[in-house]
Scaffold this motif. Sequence first.
Motif, PDB file in Angstrom:
ATOM      1  N   GLU A  48       6.613 -34.684 -21.109  1.00 53.48           N
ATOM      2  CA  GLU A  48       8.039 -34.954 -20.846  1.00 53.48           C
ATOM      3  C   GLU A  48       8.334 -34.984 -19.356  1.00 53.48           C
ATOM      4  O   GLU A  48       9.356 -34.482 -18.878  1.00 53.48           O
ATOM      5  N   MET A  49       7.408 -35.552 -18.592  1.00 49.27           N
ATOM      6  CA  MET A  49       7.546 -35.781 -17.145  1.00 49.27           C
ATOM      7  C   MET A  49       7.745 -34.470 -16.376  1.00 49.27           C
ATOM      8  O   MET A  49       8.434 -34.447 -15.359  1.00 49.27           O
ATOM      9  N   ARG A  50       7.105 -33.413 -16.869  1.00 48.94           N
ATOM     10  CA  ARG A  50       7.151 -32.142 -16.125  1.00 48.94           C
ATOM     11  C   ARG A  50       5.742 -31.752 -15.748  1.00 48.94           C
ATOM     12  O   ARG A  50       4.802 -31.971 -16.519  1.00 48.94           O
ATOM     13  N   TYR A  51       5.579 -31.180 -14.585  1.00 49.32           N
ATOM     14  CA  TYR A  51       4.267 -30.644 -14.206  1.00 49.32           C
ATOM     15  C   TYR A  51       4.478 -29.391 -13.358  1.00 49.32           C
ATOM     16  O   TYR A  51       5.617 -29.043 -13.010  1.00 49.32           O
ATOM     17  N   THR A  52       3.361 -28.713 -13.056  1.00 49.36           N
ATOM     18  CA  THR A  52       3.426 -27.427 -12.356  1.00 49.36           C
ATOM     19  C   THR A  52       2.798 -27.569 -10.978  1.00 49.36           C
ATOM     20  O   THR A  52       1.691 -28.103 -10.860  1.00 49.36           O
ATOM     21  N   VAL A  53       3.490 -27.099  -9.957  1.00 47.91           N
ATOM     22  CA  VAL A  53       2.852 -26.973  -8.641  1.00 47.91           C
ATOM     23  C   VAL A  53       2.418 -25.522  -8.502  1.00 47.91           C
ATOM     24  O   VAL A  53       3.229 -24.598  -8.626  1.00 47.91           O
ATOM     25  N   LEU A  54       1.112 -25.339  -8.291  1.00 47.25           N
ATOM     26  CA  LEU A  54       0.539 -24.000  -8.147  1.00 47.25           C
ATOM     27  C   LEU A  54       0.379 -23.716  -6.667  1.00 47.25           C
ATOM     28  O   LEU A  54      -0.476 -24.315  -6.011  1.00 47.25           O
ATOM     29  N   THR A  55       1.233 -22.873  -6.135  1.00 52.18           N
ATOM     30  CA  THR A  55       1.098 -22.516  -4.723  1.00 52.18           C
ATOM     31  C   THR A  55       0.124 -21.350  -4.636  1.00 52.18           C
ATOM     32  O   THR A  55       0.407 -20.253  -5.134  1.00 52.18           O
ATOM     33  N   ILE A  56      -1.025 -21.625  -4.046  1.00 49.96           N
ATOM     34  CA  ILE A  56      -2.147 -20.677  -4.096  1.00 49.96           C
ATOM     35  C   ILE A  56      -2.334 -20.027  -2.737  1.00 49.96           C
ATOM     36  O   ILE A  56      -2.563 -20.713  -1.729  1.00 49.96           O
ATOM     37  N   ASN A  57      -2.207 -18.710  -2.722  1.00 52.77           N
ATOM     38  CA  ASN A  57      -2.364 -17.959  -1.477  1.00 52.77           C
ATOM     39  C   ASN A  57      -3.337 -16.821  -1.767  1.00 52.77           C
ATOM     40  O   ASN A  57      -2.939 -15.765  -2.231  1.00 52.77           O
ATOM     41  N   VAL A  61      -0.819 -16.555  -7.031  1.00 50.54           N
ATOM     42  CA  VAL A  61      -0.472 -17.928  -7.433  1.00 50.54           C
ATOM     43  C   VAL A  61       0.969 -17.963  -7.897  1.00 50.54           C
ATOM     44  O   VAL A  61       1.374 -17.192  -8.779  1.00 50.54           O
ATOM     45  N   ASP A  62       1.727 -18.868  -7.290  1.00 53.45           N
ATOM     46  CA  ASP A  62       3.122 -19.019  -7.688  1.00 53.45           C
ATOM     47  C   ASP A  62       3.254 -20.364  -8.413  1.00 53.45           C
ATOM     48  O   ASP A  62       2.843 -21.395  -7.869  1.00 53.45           O
ATOM     49  N   ALA A  63       3.768 -20.339  -9.650  1.00 57.26           N
ATOM     50  CA  ALA A  63       3.856 -21.580 -10.432  1.00 57.26           C
ATOM     51  C   ALA A  63       5.289 -22.095 -10.431  1.00 57.26           C
ATOM     52  O   ALA A  63       6.207 -21.385 -10.848  1.00 57.26           O
ATOM     53  N   GLN A  64       5.463 -23.348  -9.966  1.00 55.86           N
ATOM     54  CA  GLN A  64       6.812 -23.922  -9.881  1.00 55.86           C
ATOM     55  C   GLN A  64       6.846 -25.179 -10.742  1.00 55.86           C
ATOM     56  O   GLN A  64       5.957 -26.036 -10.623  1.00 55.86           O
ATOM     57  N   ARG A  65       7.830 -25.310 -11.614  1.00 55.63           N
ATOM     58  CA  ARG A  65       7.919 -26.501 -12.460  1.00 55.63           C
ATOM     59  C   ARG A  65       8.683 -27.594 -11.718  1.00 55.63           C
ATOM     60  O   ARG A  65       9.746 -27.335 -11.127  1.00 55.63           O
ATOM     61  N   VAL A  66       8.141 -28.794 -11.768  1.00 53.66           N
ATOM     62  CA  VAL A  66       8.779 -29.923 -11.081  1.00 53.66           C
ATOM     63  C   VAL A  66       9.121 -30.990 -12.121  1.00 53.66           C
ATOM     64  O   VAL A  66       8.270 -31.371 -12.923  1.00 53.66           O
ATOM     65  N   ASP A  67      10.379 -31.442 -12.111  1.00 53.11           N
ATOM     66  CA  ASP A  67      10.772 -32.453 -13.102  1.00 53.11           C
ATOM     67  C   ASP A  67      11.559 -33.599 -12.451  1.00 53.11           C
ATOM     68  O   ASP A  67      12.254 -34.340 -13.128  1.00 53.11           O
ATOM     69  N   VAL A  68      11.404 -33.728 -11.145  1.00 53.99           N
ATOM     70  CA  VAL A  68      12.200 -34.719 -10.428  1.00 53.99           C
ATOM     71  C   VAL A  68      11.602 -36.132 -10.534  1.00 53.99           C
ATOM     72  O   VAL A  68      12.293 -37.130 -10.319  1.00 53.99           O
ATOM     73  N   VAL A  69      10.301 -36.202 -10.890  1.00 54.66           N
ATOM     74  CA  VAL A  69       9.682 -37.517 -11.155  1.00 54.66           C
ATOM     75  C   VAL A  69       9.940 -37.793 -12.635  1.00 54.66           C
ATOM     76  O   VAL A  69       9.243 -37.294 -13.509  1.00 54.66           O
TER      77      VAL A  69
END
Length: 439
Positions: A48-57, A61-69
């Motif tokens: 459904e046009m959602r994916y996760t950006v995994l900010t890895i430090n 790991v911080d998981a952010q959902r992106v749905d702007v595309v």
Amino acid sequence: MPRIVHLGLGNFHRGHQAVYTQLAGGDWRITGIARSNRALVETLRRQEMRYTVLTINGDHVDAQRVDVVDRAMVAADDPAGVVDAIASPEVAVVTLTITEAGYQDDRPGDRSLLGLLAAGLSRRAGAGGLPISVVSCDNLTDNGQVLSGVMRRIAARTEDSALAGYLDARVAFPATMVDRIVPATTDRHRELARRAGYADQVPVPAEPFRQWVLDDSFAADRPSWHEAGALVTPAVHDWETIKVRLVNGSNSMLAYLGLLRGHALIAAAFADPVVRAAVDALGDEYQPTLPAPDGFDAPAYRAALAGRFGNAALGHRTEQVGADGSLKLRQRVVDTASWYARRSALPSALCLLTAAYLRCLCQPEALAGGPPGDPRAAALAERGRRHPDEHELVRAVLGEDELFGAVLAADTAFQERTGDLLRVLARSGPAAAVRALTP
Ligand SMILES: NC(=O)c1ccc[n+]([C@@H]2O[C@H](COP(=O)([O-])OP(=O)(O)OC[C@H]3O[C@@H](n4cnc5c(N)ncnc54)[C@H](O)[C@@H]3O)[C@@H](O)[C@H]2O)c1
Ligand SMILES: O=P(O)(O)OC[C@@H](O)[C@@H](O)[C@H](O)[C@H](O)CO
């Protein structure tokens, strides 16, 4: 609803511009165009046009959902749909991440992504000529000008005077500098997404650092990217020069010397004292050549960069960073080499970077896994076979070839030093070559 069309729906766009657009708020949405990656588009649709950006430090790991595309299409399957999307009146911005190779391909019509962009702009020209901004987000010096030049060449070649007039009057090509290390996705990243609670087949790994510097010469509305941290300044060129040298030049050294030392990951290469010494020497050579825009502090920038390269959990592969060197290295080497040549000085670390690249590509037997992908791989390997002597090889490649252009073709001192270092690399290995940097 205002809309962005993005050409080149790779990981970088999804981990950088899409994130800025989402964080900026407002009602902007993105239509993402993949050149040929049908699997990505089908997976995004299934999700459904959602994916996760995994900010890895490191371990965090911080998981952010992106749905702007919210829409995606494959250019190879639906070129007419891409032209329609660009021509749509709700579109005010086109962004691009099509790799350096994408700008070499300016075949008109539906035969290249830039041909489709020109066709979409031509359609807009014929339909009232609503203004639009076209923003290259690739690691190219003067990326806005390069892109504008390609569009103008296509307009001239296709004798499209309406497009040429539209480009002059209503289309802006703002320059940008983009920075965030966004590796390719692996199963480990899918597992990290799963642990964060998301069954995502196409998550995007990224480092915590992100930077976007933009020239505010837009022709129409844009998202409030500055609200999400983008810097809007006329000094884009300066920031880009700094970034292409310190970040990308150093990354290339990590890739080629790292591959020669047997490292699969950039962080492992950076942790290797031999490679680290070469990267530090290269940074020392770049530093005096850099501009100094407001807010730039070279030691602080380099210290932060060391933390970024050392982010071991990120999984940035040497082979990925080392790909397409024949298209990327010119901007990371030539201007700095000329800066030193004008001062009758020789940048040895830059010669080592060049030698390490030539060792990987011209003498591919040096690498158990073969050379990184490069459009000139076969031609460079053939040069290597024809010239077993390292000095002759460097003269043949830099002196007669198009690899680095006329400036280095005439710089015999640079060629000689590169030949010396290539010989040490081939006969005694990277550690000896790095030792040879200091007389
Ligand atoms: N990944 C990063 O860390 C990073 C950081 C800063 C800038 N960038 C820029 O973004 C670009 C893409 O990086 P990515 O990580 O998204 O790569 P990617 O491999 O995930 O995606 C590359 C995209 O470029 C398209 N492409 C490849 N060759 C092309 C060609 N010849 N013509 C047109 N399109 C082509 C592909 O179809 C794909 O959509 C880089 O080349 C660089 O200029 C990347
Ligand atoms: O993106 P490329 O392929 O031009 O260069 C490889 C790396 O230097 C690059 O991906 C960096 O990680 C990135 O530019 C950081 O912003």
